[in-house]
Write a protein that holds these residues in place. Structure first.
Motif, PDB file in Angstrom:
ATOM      1  N   ARG A   1       8.362  47.314 -48.596  1.00 21.51           N
ATOM      2  CA  ARG A   1       8.279  48.398 -47.611  1.00 21.51           C
ATOM      3  C   ARG A   1       6.973  49.156 -47.769  1.00 21.51           C
ATOM      4  NH1 ARG A   1      11.719  47.445 -43.518  1.00 21.51           N
ATOM      5  NH2 ARG A   1      13.630  46.604 -44.378  1.00 21.51           N
TER       6      ARG A   1
ATOM      7  N   TYR B   1      16.888  42.492 -46.968  1.00 19.02           N
ATOM      8  CA  TYR B   1      15.652  43.135 -46.494  1.00 19.02           C
ATOM      9  C   TYR B   1      15.868  43.876 -45.180  1.00 19.02           C
ATOM     10  CZ  TYR B   1      11.001  43.973 -44.742  1.00 19.02           C
ATOM     11  OH  TYR B   1       9.894  44.602 -44.241  1.00 19.02           O
ATOM     12  N   HIS B   2      16.496  43.220 -44.202  1.00 17.37           N
ATOM     13  CA  HIS B   2      16.609  43.814 -42.868  1.00 17.37           C
ATOM     14  C   HIS B   2      17.713  44.862 -42.781  1.00 17.37           C
ATOM     15  CE1 HIS B   2      13.583  41.458 -40.795  1.00 17.37           C
ATOM     16  NE2 HIS B   2      13.971  40.431 -41.524  1.00 17.37           N
TER      17      HIS B   2
ATOM     18  N   GLU C   1       6.674  42.322 -44.267  1.00 17.57           N
ATOM     19  CA  GLU C   1       7.996  41.868 -43.823  1.00 17.57           C
ATOM     20  C   GLU C   1       8.031  40.350 -43.898  1.00 17.57           C
ATOM     21  OE1 GLU C   1       9.143  43.135 -39.875  1.00 17.57           O
ATOM     22  OE2 GLU C   1      10.535  41.455 -39.731  1.00 17.57           O
TER      23      GLU C   1
END
Ligand SMILES: [Fe+2]
Length: 378
Positions: free
Chosen positions: A83, A111-112, A88
């Motif tokens: 982050r 992650y998402h 990403e």
């Protein structure tokens, strides 16, 4: 009835071909997160490989803080780093053992879901299984550098929660790696201790897949193939680390064992192993193998075909002598040798009943049974 399922593209290749294969698996430019410890990157000479990946048009981010037994804090640290960069990932490449693969799986799954990651958010997301609602799947390619974990062909990842003294599992159908590329020569660098502990993890997967309640005819054949190869190759690999034939056999055995237990899950030995690793830091493969002999002896009463498995160790005059000879001079495989005392056994026993593992043992062990197994393994 059984429906074997493994969607992983599996290759076993020499290093140069393996790197070309991975490049071919990534036809379109990706934001590629590479997980590989700094020591591993240097030892395997990964720099030209990563440069080639960049030359293919991929944005490559290397992350080298790979812990043994990743915790919710380690997963959060990786997510925070991504982050902050910001980066990403659209694909993840792991070059390392089971801990490295599991860290990659955790990143792919979480992650998402965690725009503001911290250890508590990671813990909550895993325990609530919220990751199962995720539709964005980050594809993962695993290049194992040990022969034992099998994580390259399973949909699960282990994440430890030391604050609550427990082991968490990420477990979902989309958790399988897209591909597993095994490079036997990359396992040549393992010392005897790591070779032994990871090899015994593979053996535990094989033996437990053989006798699991969820066993199938195919899981048993795969388990026998794996156990047979390990019985022959592990004693060689620990004494002659540069024997490539033994290393290749161990890679194939670890793969076969991984495929076997990906269909069945593990049983009492893995269930009992978790508090041993959490409380005493016993490496995972040793923690699982410490009770294999005692559990096999009991399970033979419920699994009539067990003699096919015990026959694998006939040349060594049985499993216990084989284990003693194989580990001699490297590790004494007794609980007491890892600092566990008789007084601690009741606590360990109370923590040994892991949901989904102990019920998968063909004999329903009571706490008294587990105490007896622990005492035998002391
Ligand atoms: Fe394991």
């Amino acid at each position: 009835m059984f429906s074997p399922f493994c969607p992983v593209d599996v290759r076993v290749l020499p290093a140069a071909e393996a790197m070309l294969a991975v490049r071919a698996m990534l036809p379109k430019p990706r934001r590629l997160l590479v997980l590989a410890s700094r020591g591993r990157s240097a030892a395997l000479g990964l720099a030209p490989f990563l440069t080639a990946l960049q030359g293919d048009g991929h944005a490559v981010q290397l992350y080298g803080d790979i812990p043994a037994n990743p915790t919710v804090h380690d997963v959060a640290a990786l997510l925070v780093r991504l982050r902050e960069q910001p980066f990403e990932p659209t694909a993840i490449l792991t070059v390392g053992g089971g801990s490295c693969i599991d860290l990659g799986k955790a990143c792919a799954a979480l992650y998402h879901l965690l725009p503001k990651p911290d250890a508590q958010a990671v813990r909550e997301c895993i325990t609530s299984k919220r990751y199962r609602t995720l539709h964005i799947v980050v594809e993962l390619i695993a290049m194992p550098t040990t022969a034992g974990t099998g994580s390259e062909v399973t949909p699960w990842a282990t994440v430890w929660d030391p604050d609550n003294r427990t082991k968490l599992s990420i477990d979902h159908a989309a958790g399988f790696p897209k591909a597993a590329v095994l490079v036997p020569e990359w396992t040549l660098g393992m010392g005897p201790d790591l070779t032994l502990s990871t090899g015994l993890d593979a053996l535990s997967h094989a033996m437990e897949a053989f006798w699991a309640v969820a066993r199938t005819p195919l899981s048993q054949e795969l388990a026998l193939l794996a156990a047979g190869k390990i019985a022959g190759a592990l004693p060689v690999a620990v004494r002659k680390p540069n024997d490539l034939a033994a290393r290749r056999d161990m890679c194939m055995a670890s793969l076969a064992a991984g495929l076997a237990f990906s269909q069945t899950r593990t049983t009492a030995c893995h269930s009992i192993s978790y508090p041993l690793t959490l409380r005493y830091g016993i490496p995972h493969g040793y923690a699982a193998a410490l009770t294999l002999g005692a559990v096999m002896a009991r399970n033979a009463k419920a699994v009539h075909e067990m003699e096919r498995l015990t026959a694998v160790f006939d040349e060594a005059e049985g499993f216990d002598p084989w284990l003693y000879e194989t580990s001699r001079g490297i590790r004494e495989l007794r609980l007491s040798a890892f600092g566990v005392s008789e007084a601690a056994l009741a606590d360990i026993c109370a923590l040994s009943f892991t949901a989904g593992r102990m019920e998968n043992n063909p004999i329903a062990f009571t706490p008294d049974d587990v105490m007896a197994i622990l005492r035998e393994s002391l």
